[in-house]
Design a protein around this motif. Structure first.
Motif, PDB file in Angstrom:
ATOM      1  N   GLU A 168       0.848  -1.196   0.000  1.00  0.00           N
ATOM      2  CA  GLU A 168       0.000   0.000   0.000  1.00  0.00           C
ATOM      3  C   GLU A 168       0.880   1.242   0.000  1.00  0.00           C
ATOM      4  N   GLY A 169       0.725   2.080  -0.999  1.00  0.00           N
ATOM      5  CA  GLY A 169       1.532   3.287  -1.097  1.00  0.00           C
ATOM      6  C   GLY A 169       1.163   4.318  -0.044  1.00  0.00           C
ATOM      7  N   THR A 170       2.135   5.118   0.342  1.00  0.00           N
ATOM      8  CA  THR A 170       1.931   6.190   1.316  1.00  0.00           C
ATOM      9  C   THR A 170       2.182   7.524   0.651  1.00  0.00           C
ATOM     10  N   GLN A 171       1.262   8.439   0.800  1.00  0.00           N
ATOM     11  CA  GLN A 171       1.406   9.772   0.238  1.00  0.00           C
ATOM     12  C   GLN A 171       1.843  10.748   1.331  1.00  0.00           C
ATOM     13  N   PRO A 172       2.920  11.479   1.103  1.00  0.00           N
ATOM     14  CA  PRO A 172       3.402  12.408   2.128  1.00  0.00           C
ATOM     15  C   PRO A 172       2.546  13.663   2.223  1.00  0.00           C
ATOM     16  N   SER A 173       2.586  14.294   3.375  1.00  0.00           N
ATOM     17  CA  SER A 173       1.997  15.617   3.562  1.00  0.00           C
ATOM     18  C   SER A 173       3.133  16.621   3.450  1.00  0.00           C
TER      19      SER A 173
END
Length: 317
Positions: A168-173
């Motif tokens: 599962e990919g993680t998107q940064p803030s």
């Protein structure tokens, strides 16, 4: 002139030891193990960056599986060494440090600010691959960010320890990253010319056959090494079979064998500032030598100027 070199040998590649002190963060260790990382994955100020690259074709497009999508440390971000452009070509020299504004933007886009502790994940397969992590680590240090570590053994060690993977990919803030640039960590060609007097030690981190002039990278215009350099091959610092970095005492021994005083000024170099970062990391961050810089342009830049001296120690016949 005495030839100073050490050929890579498995006998000196043992377990990693304690690390040199750095700025306060989740840890002051430049190398962390899988157990530590797993126990800190939920820390609010932790950002884990996976810098593994896929294979690329001649146009720079991925031609094989993307390692991150095949399985990564849960919550980690994809920022591949080549694909995220941690390095750039400058004035015809490949692999150089990007500008400060560029790096501020790229690092901030990963959600990293001055309060973030960064852990870098390479594949961990060999010393050359591990050099991607030490080079990115050095980049953070040059930008004034001390709260940074490398997962010792990288992804390879994480898997070997039986730790979980995610697809599962993680998107940064995005965050605002403001650099505190440290030019003293970057050696220039002029610094190397001044080092020819012998007061500053030159550490050639390339494989020994390149140091001796028996082989040459395509980016170097001339075979051999910079006069007076000692060779400590990058493979002496990291053992891909055990996925471990050399202990401080082993690195001290490497310096002693080539006649370098630990705390005399040292400049590490290679062909493009990649393998040199492995030596820089070992000398400065693990062994704790106090005055080590890295020649970013290395021989790719040095050998473009015919006035810069080179010497061949080995028999090239």
């Amino acid at each position: 002139m005495r030839t100073l070199y050490i050929a890579a040998s498995a006998a000196v590649l043992l377990a990693a030891g304690t690390a040199a002190a750095q700025a306060e963060g989740l840890t002051d260790r430049p190398l962390v193990d899988p157990a530590w990382l797993e126990s800190n994955l939920d820390a609010e100020n932790l950002v884990v960056i996976d810098i593994r690259d896929p294979e690329y074709d001649k146009d720079g497009k991925p031609k094989g599986p993307v390692p991150y999508t095949q399985g990564h440390i849960p919550g980690s971000l994809a920022a591949p060494y080549v694909g995220y452009a941690w390095r750039t070509k400058t004035d015809g020299t490949p692999g150089m440090l990007p500008t400060v504004p560029t790096l501020e933007e790229k690092i901030g886009a990963l959600g990293i600010d001055e309060d973030t502790h960064v852990v870098i994940i390479p594949a961990g397969e060999d010393s050359s691959d591990f050099g991607s992590a030490t080079r990115v680590y050095w980049t953070f240090k040059v930008m004034g960010h001390d709260e940074v570590s490398i997962l010792e053994g990288g992804h390879k060690a994480w898997v070997a320890a039986g730790k979980p993977l995610s697809t599962e990919g993680t998107q940064p803030s995005p965050a605002i990253f403001e650099a505190e640039f440290r030019p003293e960590m970057i050696a220039t060609a002029e610094d190397v010319r001044q080092a020819l007097d012998g007061k500053t030690a030159l550490v050639d981190a390339r494989p020994t056959e390149q140091y001796l002039g028996q082989a040459k990278s395509p980016v170097a215009k001339v075979s051999g090494t910079i006069p007076g350099s000692a060779n400590i091959a990058n493979g002496l610092f990291y053992d891909g079979r055990t996925a471990q970095f050399a202990e401080p005492s082993e690195i001290d021994s490497l310096l002693e064998q080539v006649g370098i005083e630990k705390n005399q000024p040292q400049i590490a170099y290679c062909n493009t500032g990649h393998w040199a970062s492995v030596a820089w990391f070992g000398l400065s961050e693990v062994a704790g030598a106090e005055n080590v810089s890295m020649y970013d342009g290395s021989l790719a830049e040095w050998t473009r100027d015919a006035d810069n001296p080179m010497v061949v120690y080995g028999n090239t016949n």
